[in-house]
Design an enzyme around this catalytic site. Structure first.
Site, PDB file in Angstrom:
ATOM      1  N   ASP A 166      14.583   0.563 -56.511  1.00  0.00           N
ATOM      2  CA  ASP A 166      15.594  -0.328 -57.109  1.00  0.00           C
ATOM      3  C   ASP A 166      15.284  -1.738 -56.617  1.00  0.00           C
ATOM      4  O   ASP A 166      16.019  -2.303 -55.806  1.00  0.00           O
ATOM      5  CB  ASP A 166      17.024   0.101 -56.721  1.00  0.00           C
ATOM      6  CG  ASP A 166      17.274   0.108 -55.219  1.00  0.00           C
ATOM      7  OD1 ASP A 166      16.303   0.248 -54.450  1.00  0.00           O
ATOM      8  OD2 ASP A 166      18.443  -0.031 -54.803  1.00  0.00           O
ATOM      9  N   ASP A 187      13.319  -5.445 -49.854  1.00  0.00           N
ATOM     10  CA  ASP A 187      12.496  -4.500 -49.082  1.00  0.00           C
ATOM     11  C   ASP A 187      11.740  -3.528 -49.978  1.00  0.00           C
ATOM     12  O   ASP A 187      10.621  -3.114 -49.641  1.00  0.00           O
ATOM     13  CB  ASP A 187      13.332  -3.767 -48.020  1.00  0.00           C
ATOM     14  CG  ASP A 187      14.574  -3.111 -48.599  1.00  0.00           C
ATOM     15  OD1 ASP A 187      15.114  -3.592 -49.612  1.00  0.00           O
ATOM     16  OD2 ASP A 187      15.014  -2.098 -48.018  1.00  0.00           O
ATOM     17  N   ASP A 188      12.286  -3.203 -51.150  1.00  0.00           N
ATOM     18  CA  ASP A 188      11.511  -2.409 -52.121  1.00  0.00           C
ATOM     19  C   ASP A 188      10.258  -3.189 -52.518  1.00  0.00           C
ATOM     20  O   ASP A 188       9.186  -2.604 -52.712  1.00  0.00           O
ATOM     21  CB  ASP A 188      12.321  -2.153 -53.399  1.00  0.00           C
ATOM     22  CG  ASP A 188      13.646  -1.454 -53.144  1.00  0.00           C
ATOM     23  OD1 ASP A 188      13.743  -0.244 -53.332  1.00  0.00           O
ATOM     24  OD2 ASP A 188      14.598  -2.160 -52.749  1.00  0.00           O
ATOM     25  N   ASN A 206      20.277  -1.722 -56.111  1.00  0.00           N
ATOM     26  CA  ASN A 206      20.509  -3.048 -55.529  1.00  0.00           C
ATOM     27  C   ASN A 206      21.023  -4.027 -56.578  1.00  0.00           C
ATOM     28  O   ASN A 206      21.794  -4.937 -56.281  1.00  0.00           O
ATOM     29  CB  ASN A 206      19.209  -3.602 -54.938  1.00  0.00           C
ATOM     30  CG  ASN A 206      18.840  -2.931 -53.626  1.00  0.00           C
ATOM     31  OD1 ASN A 206      19.714  -2.559 -52.861  1.00  0.00           O
ATOM     32  ND2 ASN A 206      17.556  -2.782 -53.384  1.00  0.00           N
ATOM     33  N   THR A 222      13.028   4.903 -52.796  1.00  0.00           N
ATOM     34  CA  THR A 222      13.592   3.835 -51.949  1.00  0.00           C
ATOM     35  C   THR A 222      14.856   3.251 -52.574  1.00  0.00           C
ATOM     36  O   THR A 222      15.254   2.132 -52.256  1.00  0.00           O
ATOM     37  CB  THR A 222      12.553   2.714 -51.697  1.00  0.00           C
ATOM     38  OG1 THR A 222      12.188   2.134 -52.947  1.00  0.00           O
ATOM     39  CG2 THR A 222      11.325   3.248 -50.984  1.00  0.00           C
ATOM     40  N   ASN A 280      25.486   1.600 -43.034  1.00  0.00           N
ATOM     41  CA  ASN A 280      25.694   0.207 -43.434  1.00  0.00           C
ATOM     42  C   ASN A 280      26.784   0.021 -44.502  1.00  0.00           C
ATOM     43  O   ASN A 280      27.661  -0.815 -44.361  1.00  0.00           O
ATOM     44  CB  ASN A 280      24.366  -0.478 -43.829  1.00  0.00           C
ATOM     45  CG  ASN A 280      23.592   0.238 -44.923  1.00  0.00           C
ATOM     46  OD1 ASN A 280      24.094   1.151 -45.579  1.00  0.00           O
ATOM     47  ND2 ASN A 280      22.347  -0.175 -45.128  1.00  0.00           N
ATOM     48  N   GLU A 299      25.051   5.203 -45.699  1.00  0.00           N
ATOM     49  CA  GLU A 299      23.987   4.234 -46.016  1.00  0.00           C
ATOM     50  C   GLU A 299      23.990   3.970 -47.519  1.00  0.00           C
ATOM     51  O   GLU A 299      24.299   4.874 -48.304  1.00  0.00           O
ATOM     52  CB  GLU A 299      22.639   4.815 -45.547  1.00  0.00           C
ATOM     53  CG  GLU A 299      21.410   3.957 -45.806  1.00  0.00           C
ATOM     54  CD  GLU A 299      20.889   4.056 -47.224  1.00  0.00           C
ATOM     55  OE1 GLU A 299      20.336   3.062 -47.724  1.00  0.00           O
ATOM     56  OE2 GLU A 299      21.046   5.136 -47.851  1.00  0.00           O
ATOM     57  N   PHE A 300      23.547   2.786 -47.945  1.00  0.00           N
ATOM     58  CA  PHE A 300      23.686   2.340 -49.337  1.00  0.00           C
ATOM     59  C   PHE A 300      23.083   3.298 -50.379  1.00  0.00           C
ATOM     60  O   PHE A 300      23.743   3.630 -51.369  1.00  0.00           O
ATOM     61  CB  PHE A 300      23.073   0.938 -49.501  1.00  0.00           C
ATOM     62  CG  PHE A 300      23.141   0.431 -50.914  1.00  0.00           C
ATOM     63  CD1 PHE A 300      24.321  -0.079 -51.435  1.00  0.00           C
ATOM     64  CD2 PHE A 300      22.027   0.493 -51.747  1.00  0.00           C
ATOM     65  CE1 PHE A 300      24.402  -0.524 -52.751  1.00  0.00           C
ATOM     66  CE2 PHE A 300      22.087   0.045 -53.066  1.00  0.00           C
ATOM     67  CZ  PHE A 300      23.275  -0.474 -53.567  1.00  0.00           C
ATOM     68  N   ASN A 301      21.838   3.708 -50.213  1.00  0.00           N
ATOM     69  CA  ASN A 301      21.190   4.524 -51.262  1.00  0.00           C
ATOM     70  C   ASN A 301      21.910   5.855 -51.462  1.00  0.00           C
ATOM     71  O   ASN A 301      22.056   6.327 -52.593  1.00  0.00           O
ATOM     72  CB  ASN A 301      19.716   4.798 -50.924  1.00  0.00           C
ATOM     73  CG  ASN A 301      18.864   3.549 -51.012  1.00  0.00           C
ATOM     74  OD1 ASN A 301      19.206   2.600 -51.711  1.00  0.00           O
ATOM     75  ND2 ASN A 301      17.748   3.538 -50.296  1.00  0.00           N
ATOM     76  N   HIS A 303      13.700  -2.096 -44.682  1.00  0.00           N
ATOM     77  CA  HIS A 303      13.817  -0.635 -44.714  1.00  0.00           C
ATOM     78  C   HIS A 303      12.691   0.085 -45.477  1.00  0.00           C
ATOM     79  O   HIS A 303      12.058   0.996 -44.953  1.00  0.00           O
ATOM     80  CB  HIS A 303      15.120  -0.233 -45.421  1.00  0.00           C
ATOM     81  CG  HIS A 303      16.344  -0.937 -44.940  1.00  0.00           C
ATOM     82  ND1 HIS A 303      17.068  -0.511 -43.861  1.00  0.00           N
ATOM     83  CD2 HIS A 303      16.994  -2.045 -45.404  1.00  0.00           C
ATOM     84  CE1 HIS A 303      18.114  -1.305 -43.670  1.00  0.00           C
ATOM     85  NE2 HIS A 303      18.086  -2.239 -44.603  1.00  0.00           N
ATOM     86  N   ASP A 304      12.537  -0.280 -46.748  1.00  0.00           N
ATOM     87  CA  ASP A 304      11.826   0.606 -47.673  1.00  0.00           C
ATOM     88  C   ASP A 304      10.339   0.833 -47.384  1.00  0.00           C
ATOM     89  O   ASP A 304       9.842   1.951 -47.594  1.00  0.00           O
ATOM     90  CB  ASP A 304      12.025   0.111 -49.114  1.00  0.00           C
ATOM     91  CG  ASP A 304      13.474   0.269 -49.559  1.00  0.00           C
ATOM     92  OD1 ASP A 304      14.190   1.093 -48.965  1.00  0.00           O
ATOM     93  OD2 ASP A 304      13.887  -0.441 -50.495  1.00  0.00           O
TER      94      ASP A 304
HETATM   95  C1  BDR Z   1      18.650   0.459 -48.618  1.00  0.00           C
HETATM   96  O1  BDR Z   1      19.593  -0.147 -49.500  1.00  0.00           O
HETATM   97  C2  BDR Z   1      19.009  -1.218 -50.205  1.00  0.00           C
HETATM   98  O2  BDR Z   1      19.785  -2.368 -50.090  1.00  0.00           O
HETATM   99  C3  BDR Z   1      17.638  -1.419 -49.631  1.00  0.00           C
HETATM  100  O3  BDR Z   1      16.713  -1.741 -50.664  1.00  0.00           O
HETATM  101  C4  BDR Z   1      17.301  -0.099 -48.978  1.00  0.00           C
HETATM  102  O4  BDR Z   1      16.669   0.776 -49.880  1.00  0.00           O
HETATM  103  C5  BDR Z   1      19.080   0.203 -47.198  1.00  0.00           C
HETATM  104  O5  BDR Z   1      20.352   0.749 -46.967  1.00  0.00           O
HETATM  105 CA    CA Z   2      15.812   0.008 -52.009  1.00  0.00          CA
END
Ligand code: BDR
Ligand code: CA
Length: 335
Positions: A26, A30-31, A55, A142, A176, A182-184, A257-258
């Site tokens: 996405d 970081d992707d 994202n 990711t 986060n 976590e977001f994903n 992260h990714d």
């Molecule tokens: C993940 O969430 C997105 O914001 C970043 O691209 C990463 O994949 C981190 O929590």
């Molecule tokens: Ca990502």
């Protein structure tokens, strides 16, 4: 497989035995680095990029993915657009971390040489896996896991056929989006639950690891100095990412992260792994989107899921820098 209208390769010459991967992402900051690492390291054979709303909205992250490949001058990696939203929940883009475009902070090149391929990403993932030898393709995710879950439901035979799944998502002890999620995973916990329950080998590279992948100013400077145009592109992304993390997450430097997923495939010693059961909470409530890793007792070597904890910081950034330098050199050669 649809690969029409792709220009000749500017990818790195691959090492024998390079790992074939599909990168489902996405594309935010970081992707973008994960894409660059995948095209810049000769141990990775990037078969294609598939996109998922996360994202930012699907159209934006798809454009971003194409623009990053354009920046790297890699024109022969097909890009397919996937699902625009999670299975059951609404999409909640992370504009506070990645900006309105999903990739704010740099002027993106026009991705004119990286056409969007026809056909849905989920179908392309299935066709690519089913038309390849068994256990030769690694699925790297990711972003939210919607495309991967959809592909496995549409063609269950891919579960046996892929080599493994390596994903950025979740956390054993860190979070986060909420105090525990976590977001994903939080974006599409239903898809994540499917992915973790299927009988394939899953490596979860969560926040415990990726919060250590901090882009310190000296790392950024090194990449900018040695990576030429491509290094400057990455540095611009990191400037925005740093501010976003300072303003929203109380980080001094951004955790990238990714690319930890790709770095792990390149050199497994970059992280410490532990085999254990992992489940996902997809019911509404306080723990919605949490990954629950069973860390009790000794590690279970028979578990098909594993989590990662520590990151070898120096090794990780050396791997990223090396890829940026290589991409830039190749770009200069062909200029
Ligand atoms: C993940 O969430 C997105 O914001 C970043 O691209 C990463 O994949 C981190 O929590
Ligand atoms: Ca990502």
């Amino acid at each position: 497989m649809e690969t029409a209208n792709l220009s000749p390769s500017q990818k790195q010459a691959l090492e024998p035995g390079a790992e074939k991967i599909i990168l489902d992402c996405d594309t935010g900051h970081d992707d973008a680095v994960a894409i660059l690492l995948a095209v810049g390291n000769p141990k990775i054979d990037l078969l294609g990029v598939t996109t998922i709303g996360g994202n930012a909205e699907l159209e934006k992250v798809t454009y971003n993915s194409r623009a990053v490949l354009q920046e790297a001058q890699v024109f022969d990696v097909p890009v397919h657009k996937g699902c625009s939203r999670p299975l059951l929940t609404p999409l909640r883009p992370a504009a506070e971390v990645h900006g309105e475009t999903g990739l704010d902070g740099v002027e993106l090149p026009d991705p004119k040489d990286v056409p969007l391929q026809e056909g849905h990403a989920v179908n392309w993932i299935i066709d690519t896996i089913m038309n390849s030898d068994p256990k030769t393709i690694t699925l790297v995710a990711t972003g939210p896991l919607t495309n991967i879950a959809m592909a496995a439901r549409l063609e269950p035979a891919i579960v046996e056929r892929v080599k493994r799944v390596v994903l950025m998502g979740g956390g054993v002890y860190e979070a986060n989006s909420t105090p525990v999620a976590e977001f994903n995973i939080w974006t599409d916990p239903d898809a994540a639950k499917i992915v973790f329950e299927l009988p394939w080998d899953v490596t979860m590279i969560g926040l415990d690891t990726t919060h250590q992948a901090l882009c310190l100013p000296e790392i950024q400077q090194r990449i900018e100095e040695n990576g030429g145009e491509v290094g400057q592109f990455m540095s611009g992304l990191m400037d925005f990412f740093r501010l976003a993390y300072q303003e929203n997450q109380d980080f001094q430097n951004p955790p990238v992260h990714d690319p930890c997923t790709i770095a792990y495939i390149i050199d497994p010693s970059v992280v410490k792994t532990r085999r254990c059961a992992v489940d996902v909470e997809n019911q509404p409530g306080l723990t919605f989107g949490e990954t629950v890793a069973d860390m009790r007792g000794p590690a279970d070597p028979t578990s098909r899921t594993q989590v990662t904890l520590d990151l070898d910081f120096e090794k990780f950034w050396d791997i990223v820098e090396d890829a940026i330098v290589r991409i830039n050199e190749k770009k200069q050669e062909s200029a």
